[in-house]
Write a protein that holds these residues in place. Structure first.
Motif, mmCIF file in Angstrom:
data_model
loop_
_atom_site.group_PDB
_atom_site.id
_atom_site.type_symbol
_atom_site.label_atom_id
_atom_site.label_comp_id
_atom_site.label_asym_id
_atom_site.label_seq_id
_atom_site.Cartn_x
_atom_site.Cartn_y
_atom_site.Cartn_z
ATOM 1 N N PHE A 103 42.939 22.604 45.663
ATOM 2 C CA PHE A 103 42.079 21.457 45.341
ATOM 3 C C PHE A 103 40.956 21.862 44.395
ATOM 4 C CE2 PHE A 103 44.013 20.601 49.454
ATOM 5 C CZ PHE A 103 44.573 19.361 49.217
ATOM 6 N N ASP A 104 40.976 23.120 43.979
ATOM 7 C CA ASP A 104 39.950 23.672 43.096
ATOM 8 C C ASP A 104 40.665 24.457 42.007
ATOM 9 O OD1 ASP A 104 38.013 25.146 41.834
ATOM 10 O OD2 ASP A 104 37.031 25.833 43.660
ATOM 11 N N GLN A 105 40.578 23.971 40.755
ATOM 12 C CA GLN A 105 41.289 24.630 39.658
ATOM 13 C C GLN A 105 40.801 26.056 39.444
ATOM 14 O OE1 GLN A 105 42.053 22.251 36.095
ATOM 15 N NE2 GLN A 105 41.664 24.051 34.820
ATOM 16 N N ALA A 106 39.520 26.297 39.637
ATOM 17 C CA ALA A 106 38.976 27.650 39.460
ATOM 18 C C ALA A 106 39.602 28.617 40.466
ATOM 19 C CB ALA A 106 37.461 27.628 39.607
ATOM 20 N N HIS A 107 39.773 28.154 41.706
ATOM 21 C CA HIS A 107 40.414 28.969 42.747
ATOM 22 C C HIS A 107 41.868 29.258 42.374
ATOM 23 C CE1 HIS A 107 41.495 29.422 47.304
ATOM 24 N NE2 HIS A 107 41.551 30.568 46.646
ATOM 25 N N PHE A 108 42.553 28.239 41.871
ATOM 26 C CA PHE A 108 43.944 28.407 41.430
ATOM 27 C C PHE A 108 44.046 29.457 40.328
ATOM 28 C CE2 PHE A 108 46.877 26.970 37.993
ATOM 29 C CZ PHE A 108 48.061 27.386 38.580
ATOM 30 N N ILE A 109 43.203 29.378 39.326
ATOM 31 C CA ILE A 109 43.257 30.318 38.202
ATOM 32 C C ILE A 109 42.937 31.741 38.674
ATOM 33 C CG2 ILE A 109 42.152 30.967 36.013
ATOM 34 C CD1 ILE A 109 41.872 27.963 35.421
ATOM 35 N N ARG A 110 41.984 31.853 39.588
ATOM 36 C CA ARG A 110 41.629 33.174 40.121
ATOM 37 C C ARG A 110 42.821 33.793 40.865
ATOM 38 N NH1 ARG A 110 37.379 31.701 42.386
ATOM 39 N NH2 ARG A 110 38.086 31.451 44.538
ATOM 40 N N ASP A 111 43.480 33.013 41.713
ATOM 41 C CA ASP A 111 44.643 33.514 42.439
ATOM 42 C C ASP A 111 45.796 33.825 41.485
ATOM 43 O OD1 ASP A 111 43.380 33.401 44.846
ATOM 44 O OD2 ASP A 111 44.625 31.798 45.695
ATOM 45 N N PHE A 112 45.995 32.972 40.493
ATOM 46 C CA PHE A 112 47.071 33.169 39.520
ATOM 47 C C PHE A 112 46.886 34.509 38.798
ATOM 48 C CE2 PHE A 112 49.448 32.758 35.638
ATOM 49 C CZ PHE A 112 50.558 31.993 35.978
ATOM 50 N N ARG A 113 45.654 34.790 38.429
ATOM 51 C CA ARG A 113 45.389 36.043 37.722
ATOM 52 C C ARG A 113 45.590 37.253 38.633
ATOM 53 N NH1 ARG A 113 40.385 36.986 33.489
ATOM 54 N NH2 ARG A 113 41.219 38.900 32.577
ATOM 55 N N SER A 114 45.276 37.106 39.918
ATOM 56 C CA SER A 114 45.433 38.237 40.830
ATOM 57 C C SER A 114 46.909 38.584 41.023
ATOM 58 C CB SER A 114 44.793 37.928 42.183
ATOM 59 O OG SER A 114 45.567 37.014 42.931
ATOM 60 N N ILE A 115 47.792 37.584 40.922
ATOM 61 C CA ILE A 115 49.223 37.802 41.122
ATOM 62 C C ILE A 115 49.924 38.230 39.836
ATOM 63 C CG2 ILE A 115 51.417 36.683 41.711
ATOM 64 C CD1 ILE A 115 49.741 37.243 44.139
ATOM 65 N N THR A 116 49.557 37.628 38.709
ATOM 66 C CA THR A 116 50.261 37.891 37.448
ATOM 67 C C THR A 116 49.535 38.863 36.530
ATOM 68 O OG1 THR A 116 49.197 36.079 36.231
ATOM 69 C CG2 THR A 116 51.175 35.533 37.520
ATOM 70 N N GLY A 117 48.228 39.012 36.736
ATOM 71 C CA GLY A 117 47.437 39.839 35.834
ATOM 72 C C GLY A 117 46.904 39.090 34.637
ATOM 73 N N GLU A 118 47.247 37.802 34.522
ATOM 74 C CA GLU A 118 46.822 36.990 33.377
ATOM 75 C C GLU A 118 46.433 35.590 33.842
ATOM 76 O OE1 GLU A 118 46.486 38.293 30.540
ATOM 77 O OE2 GLU A 118 47.917 39.947 30.374
ATOM 78 N N VAL A 119 45.616 34.898 33.036
ATOM 79 C CA VAL A 119 45.351 33.483 33.287
ATOM 80 C C VAL A 119 46.585 32.698 32.842
ATOM 81 C CG1 VAL A 119 42.856 33.713 33.054
ATOM 82 C CG2 VAL A 119 44.254 33.180 31.032
#
Length: 273
Positions: A238-254
């Motif tokens: 429900f928070d795009q910033a949280h999504f982007i942070r998690d995405f980067r932690s898994i993939t290494g990129e935004v």
């Protein structure tokens, strides 16, 4: 999946334990060494090299050629793999909780590392792998793999339990809280977290994050133009910033960089044929 990989569904009896079988070739042109980043899939891979040229993976001592028959445990961070030549493989991709039912070994044993599976399972596995490599078709390899896995499944006779049910619910919903999850499988939250970590090697919450980000990768490939707000919401954020942070932690990129450079990644292969 950027790399030329084809995935196939297992037979009905193996679907609670095996995600897909897949086969593929990497660095087909072999004009120069190829480096790719592997994105965590939330699964355990049992890879059989079909030719004499193997990929290179990093360990505590640097880069080394991977074993002929290799199990890659569940990773929570991306890692690099090198293909210096054409590498052909056949793989059995296990649901992390399911490998225990097949072999009696929890996925937690292999977390964030790879092992020579012939040293783990011994001569019977080596004989099976040799015979699989002699098959002339992918269908033949899949049939042999399924027979071998079914034999192990029946011999070990380990029943599905709350960890299997919880992991499947996470994959299906991606939006449950851990409190809700424990209620659905009729077990306390503390016991669920303990049992999940013993079998899978990470907490249910961490596994849920990986599954959400796998779904995000699939949606990013399907959405043109990219709508991060919609994708984040569909993946339980429900928070795009949280999504982007998690995405980067898994993939290494935004997400935007990931999409532009997708040919550099080995990501979840998606639906099987």
């Amino acid at each position: 999946m950027s790399a030329p990989i084809t995935a196939y569904k297992p037979c009905e009896s193996l679907r609670p334990f095996v995600e897909v079988f897949w086969e593929g070739s990497f660095n087909a042109n072999a004009l120069e060494p190829l480096s790719m980043r592997v994105i965590p899939s939330g699964c355990v891979e049992l890879i059989i090299h079909l030719n004499d040229l193997h990929c290179e993976l990093q360990n505590a001592y640097g880069w080394s050629q991977s074993p002929e028959y290799m199990i890659i445990g569940l990773f929570t961070r991306p890692y690099e793999v090198h293909f210096n030549n054409l590498v052909k493989v056949f793989s059995m991709r296990f649901k992390p909780e399911g490998i225990y039912n097949i072999f009696g070994i929890p996925a937690s044993v292999f977390n964030a590392r790879y092992e020579d599976m012939s040293l783990v399972l011994g001569s019977e596995f080596r004989d099976f792998s040799h015979r699989l490599k002699e098959e002339k078709s992918v269908a033949g390899m899949i049939n042999r793999a399924q027979s071998y896995l079914m034999k192990n499944l029946m011999r070990n006779n380990i029943e599905l339990n709350y960890v299997n049910r919880a992991a499947e619910l996470i994959r299906q919903t991606k939006g449950l809280s851990i409190e809700e999850l424990s209620g659905y499988v009729f077990i306390s939250q503390r016991q669920l977290e303990r049992g999940f970590k013993e079998k899978v090697g990470i907490t249910p919450k961490h596994y849920l994050r990986i599954m959400r980000l796998n779904e995000a990768q699939r949606l990013l490939n399907d959405h043109h133009p990219m709508n991060l707000t919609s994708i984040a919401y569909q993946c339980g954020y429900f928070d795009q910033a949280h999504f982007i942070r998690d995405f980067r932690s898994i993939t290494g990129e935004v997400p935007s960089i990931f999409i532009k450079g997708r040919s550099r990644f080995i990501a979840n292969s998606g639906l099987a044929h």
